[in-house]
Design a protein around this motif. Structure first.
Motif, short mmCIF file in Angstrom:
data_model
loop_
_atom_site.label_atom_id
_atom_site.label_comp_id
_atom_site.label_asym_id
_atom_site.label_seq_id
_atom_site.Cartn_x
_atom_site.Cartn_y
_atom_site.Cartn_z
N LYS A 1 0.84 -1.20 0.00
CA LYS A 1 0.00 0.00 0.00
C LYS A 1 0.87 1.25 0.00
N TYR B 1 2.28 1.70 -3.45
CA TYR B 1 1.24 2.19 -4.35
C TYR B 1 1.03 3.69 -4.14
N ASP B 2 0.96 4.11 -2.88
CA ASP B 2 0.80 5.54 -2.59
C ASP B 2 1.98 6.35 -3.12
N GLU C 1 3.91 5.56 -5.69
CA GLU C 1 3.82 5.60 -7.15
C GLU C 1 2.82 6.65 -7.60
N ILE C 2 1.69 6.74 -6.91
CA ILE C 2 0.69 7.76 -7.25
C ILE C 2 1.29 9.15 -7.05
N SER C 3 1.99 9.33 -5.93
CA SER C 3 2.62 10.63 -5.66
C SER C 3 3.66 10.95 -6.73
N GLU C 4 4.43 9.95 -7.12
CA GLU C 4 5.46 10.17 -8.15
C GLU C 4 4.83 10.63 -9.45
N ARG C 5 3.75 10.00 -9.88
CA ARG C 5 3.09 10.40 -11.12
C ARG C 5 2.53 11.82 -11.01
N PHE C 6 1.98 12.14 -9.85
CA PHE C 6 1.45 13.49 -9.65
C PHE C 6 2.58 14.51 -9.76
N TYR C 7 3.69 14.26 -9.09
CA TYR C 7 4.80 15.21 -9.11
C TYR C 7 5.47 15.27 -10.49
N GLN C 8 5.47 14.18 -11.24
CA GLN C 8 6.00 14.21 -12.60
C GLN C 8 5.12 15.09 -13.49
N ARG C 9 3.81 15.00 -13.33
CA ARG C 9 2.91 15.86 -14.11
C ARG C 9 3.10 17.32 -13.74
#
Length: 114
Positions: A80, A83-84, A86-94
């Motif tokens: 978990k 997963y959290d 990875e979600i944060s990483e995608r948000f910060y990459q955007r």
């Protein structure tokens, strides 16, 4: 001589009497009984050892299962958390991509001639 008396050896010298035959048979039964008792005692000892081994194996299995449940819970928490992240990483990459696009719009691209 009567044909039924052919096998009668009671009057032969050195032949065991019926009482001697019974005593001999009794000794054979006693020896067999003692041997069977010994085998029974040994079998009971082996069974007792097997029961102890089984109880120990059950205890070790239960400890291993408890450890597995604990580790499984830890693994679920780590999945978990991953997963959290990875979600944060995608948000910060955007967000970083948006900032690069803004920055690219503010700064003129140098034109180099080769």
């Amino acid at each position: 001589m009567d044909p039924y008396e052919i096998e009668d050896t009671t009057d032969w010298p050195g032949s065991p009497t019926p009482l001697d035959t019974c005593r001999h048979q009794l000794r054979m039964y006693e020896n067999e009984f003692d041997e069977l008792n010994l085998q029974l005692r040994q079998a009971r000892e082996k069974i007792f050892k097997l029961v102890e081994m089984h109880a120990k194996a059950i205890q070790e299995r239960d400890e291993a299962m408890a450890n597995l449940r604990s580790r499984s819970g830890e693994a679920a928490n780590l999945r978990k958390e991953l997963y959290d992240l990875e979600i944060s990483e995608r948000f910060y990459q955007r967000e970083a991509q948006k900032l690069r696009e803004i920055l690219d719009g503010l700064v003129a691209q140098p034109k180099t001639v080769l």
